[in-house]
Design a protein around this motif. Structure first.
Motif, PDB file in Angstrom:
ATOM      1  N   ARG A   1       0.840  -1.206   0.000  1.00  0.00           N
ATOM      2  CA  ARG A   1       0.000   0.000   0.000  1.00  0.00           C
ATOM      3  C   ARG A   1       0.873   1.253   0.000  1.00  0.00           C
ATOM      4  N   ASP A   2       1.931   1.245   0.832  1.00  0.00           N
ATOM      5  CA  ASP A   2       2.836   2.400   0.879  1.00  0.00           C
ATOM      6  C   ASP A   2       3.506   2.619  -0.472  1.00  0.00           C
ATOM      7  N   LEU A   3       3.896   1.512  -1.115  1.00  0.00           N
ATOM      8  CA  LEU A   3       4.525   1.610  -2.431  1.00  0.00           C
ATOM      9  C   LEU A   3       3.589   2.277  -3.436  1.00  0.00           C
ATOM     10  N   MET A   4       2.340   1.819  -3.482  1.00  0.00           N
ATOM     11  CA  MET A   4       1.399   2.364  -4.452  1.00  0.00           C
ATOM     12  C   MET A   4       1.137   3.850  -4.183  1.00  0.00           C
ATOM     13  N   TYR A   5       1.060   4.204  -2.906  1.00  0.00           N
ATOM     14  CA  TYR A   5       0.844   5.615  -2.570  1.00  0.00           C
ATOM     15  C   TYR A   5       2.030   6.457  -3.026  1.00  0.00           C
ATOM     16  N   SER A   6       3.256   5.959  -2.782  1.00  0.00           N
ATOM     17  CA  SER A   6       4.447   6.733  -3.132  1.00  0.00           C
ATOM     18  C   SER A   6       4.611   6.869  -4.638  1.00  0.00           C
ATOM     19  N   LEU A   7       4.054   5.922  -5.407  1.00  0.00           N
ATOM     20  CA  LEU A   7       4.129   5.997  -6.862  1.00  0.00           C
ATOM     21  C   LEU A   7       3.087   6.947  -7.448  1.00  0.00           C
ATOM     22  N   LEU A   8       1.875   6.922  -6.887  1.00  0.00           N
ATOM     23  CA  LEU A   8       0.751   7.607  -7.530  1.00  0.00           C
ATOM     24  C   LEU A   8       0.411   8.976  -6.942  1.00  0.00           C
TER      25      LEU A   8
ATOM     26  N   ASP B   1      -7.859  -5.685 -16.193  1.00  0.00           N
ATOM     27  CA  ASP B   1      -6.474  -5.988 -16.549  1.00  0.00           C
ATOM     28  C   ASP B   1      -5.784  -6.592 -15.324  1.00  0.00           C
ATOM     29  N   TYR B   2      -4.530  -7.005 -15.518  1.00  0.00           N
ATOM     30  CA  TYR B   2      -3.780  -7.727 -14.497  1.00  0.00           C
ATOM     31  C   TYR B   2      -2.330  -7.273 -14.559  1.00  0.00           C
ATOM     32  N   ILE B   3      -1.693  -7.089 -13.387  1.00  0.00           N
ATOM     33  CA  ILE B   3      -0.272  -6.751 -13.344  1.00  0.00           C
ATOM     34  C   ILE B   3       0.386  -7.540 -12.214  1.00  0.00           C
ATOM     35  N   ALA B   4       1.649  -7.946 -12.440  1.00  0.00           N
ATOM     36  CA  ALA B   4       2.347  -8.793 -11.472  1.00  0.00           C
ATOM     37  C   ALA B   4       3.230  -7.957 -10.547  1.00  0.00           C
ATOM     38  N   LYS B   5       3.382  -8.439  -9.322  1.00  0.00           N
ATOM     39  CA  LYS B   5       4.358  -7.885  -8.389  1.00  0.00           C
ATOM     40  C   LYS B   5       5.695  -8.593  -8.634  1.00  0.00           C
ATOM     41  N   PRO B   6       6.858  -7.931  -8.393  1.00  0.00           N
ATOM     42  CA  PRO B   6       6.986  -6.531  -7.976  1.00  0.00           C
ATOM     43  C   PRO B   6       6.548  -5.584  -9.093  1.00  0.00           C
ATOM     44  N   ILE B   7       5.900  -4.504  -8.693  1.00  0.00           N
ATOM     45  CA  ILE B   7       5.318  -3.572  -9.650  1.00  0.00           C
ATOM     46  C   ILE B   7       6.406  -2.832 -10.428  1.00  0.00           C
ATOM     47  N   ASN B   8       6.306  -2.874 -11.739  1.00  0.00           N
ATOM     48  CA  ASN B   8       7.153  -2.063 -12.607  1.00  0.00           C
ATOM     49  C   ASN B   8       6.411  -0.755 -12.881  1.00  0.00           C
ATOM     50  N   LEU B   9       7.024   0.372 -12.525  1.00  0.00           N
ATOM     51  CA  LEU B   9       6.335   1.660 -12.605  1.00  0.00           C
ATOM     52  C   LEU B   9       5.866   1.964 -14.025  1.00  0.00           C
ATOM     53  N   ASP B  10       6.727   1.737 -15.017  1.00  0.00           N
ATOM     54  CA  ASP B  10       6.342   2.031 -16.395  1.00  0.00           C
ATOM     55  C   ASP B  10       5.151   1.179 -16.827  1.00  0.00           C
ATOM     56  N   ALA B  11       5.177  -0.112 -16.447  1.00  0.00           N
ATOM     57  CA  ALA B  11       4.065  -0.989 -16.805  1.00  0.00           C
ATOM     58  C   ALA B  11       2.782  -0.543 -16.119  1.00  0.00           C
ATOM     59  N   LEU B  12       2.886  -0.156 -14.838  1.00  0.00           N
ATOM     60  CA  LEU B  12       1.715   0.310 -14.096  1.00  0.00           C
ATOM     61  C   LEU B  12       1.124   1.553 -14.730  1.00  0.00           C
ATOM     62  N   LEU B  13       1.973   2.528 -15.037  1.00  0.00           N
ATOM     63  CA  LEU B  13       1.484   3.771 -15.638  1.00  0.00           C
ATOM     64  C   LEU B  13       0.884   3.518 -17.016  1.00  0.00           C
ATOM     65  N   GLY B  14       1.460   2.570 -17.745  1.00  0.00           N
ATOM     66  CA  GLY B  14       0.905   2.228 -19.052  1.00  0.00           C
ATOM     67  C   GLY B  14      -0.499   1.667 -18.946  1.00  0.00           C
ATOM     68  N   LYS B  15      -0.708   0.788 -17.972  1.00  0.00           N
ATOM     69  CA  LYS B  15      -2.034   0.182 -17.799  1.00  0.00           C
ATOM     70  C   LYS B  15      -3.040   1.215 -17.284  1.00  0.00           C
ATOM     71  N   ILE B  16      -2.599   2.084 -16.358  1.00  0.00           N
ATOM     72  CA  ILE B  16      -3.495   3.120 -15.849  1.00  0.00           C
ATOM     73  C   ILE B  16      -3.899   4.067 -16.978  1.00  0.00           C
TER      74      ILE B  16
END
Length: 202
Positions: free
Chosen positions: A9-16, A93-108
């Protein structure tokens, strides 16, 4: 973000949060449903493996309650990707951990129909501090806390924890240098392998 893991949760907050998102963090499905009733939510990031109500069941309940926002499933277990193919119709959609920031932003961007505008920024590096010999050596427990952050790919959290440990303990010079080298290239598998060996020896 619905995830029972605090670090995730902390990771996702710090990214977004730094790029303008209002991020609501729920540690379980029931809290997530409370947020949905209280806020206009545009996107749900859903951990698959959770106690009580897992992610697949929660997204099914979302659709039964007529919530239509896109849902991105998140999991560290490769087998969940197999089930991903059988759960069509509920999540988007689906994304795997550990989260890759570029992949996450692409899906968002795809799910919310966004276009990112990038500007150059300086990477925050781990800063060398003078070696203070009267500090105790880093313990196995401290190495384990770094491993936990590396396992979820939480780079900024790893750097913060590394510096926090360095402020109260002493890394052998060769070990600190090797960790920083792996951090510079974000090589989390090597970080985990190396720290696990150190943890065993500490």
């Amino acid at each position: 973000m619905v995830d029972d893991d605090t670090h995730q949760r902390d990771l996702m907050y710090s990214l977004l949060a730094p790029i303008g998102f209002e991020v609501l963090l729920a540690d379980k499905a029931s809290t997530g449903f409370e947020f949905l009733q209280e806020h206009d939510v545009d996107l749900v990031l859903m951990d698959v493996r959770m106690p009580e109500i897992n992610g697949w069941k929660m997204v099914e309940m979302l659709r039964e309650q007529h919530y239509s926002m896109p849902v991105l499933m998140v999991s560290a277990n490769a087998r969940d990707a197999e089930y991903n193919l059988q759960a069509e119709g509920y999540h988007n959609d689906y994304i795997a951990k550990p989260i890759n920031l570029d992949a996450l932003l692409g899906k968002i961007a795809q799910l919310l129909n966004l276009q990112w505008l990038y500007e150059e920024s300086q990477n925050t590096a781990i800063i060398d501090e003078p070696k203070i010999l009267d500090k105790p050596l880093v313990t196995a427990e401290q190495y384990q806390s770094l491993i936990a952050l590396a396992e979820i790919g939480y780079l900024s959290g790893f750097k913060d924890k590394f510096s926090e440990i360095e402020s109260v303990s002493r890394y052998p010079e060769d070990i600190a240098s090797q960790i920083k080298e792996y951090v510079e290239v974000c090589n989390f598998p090597k970080i985990i392998e190396y720290l696990s060996e150190l943890n065993h020896e500490a």
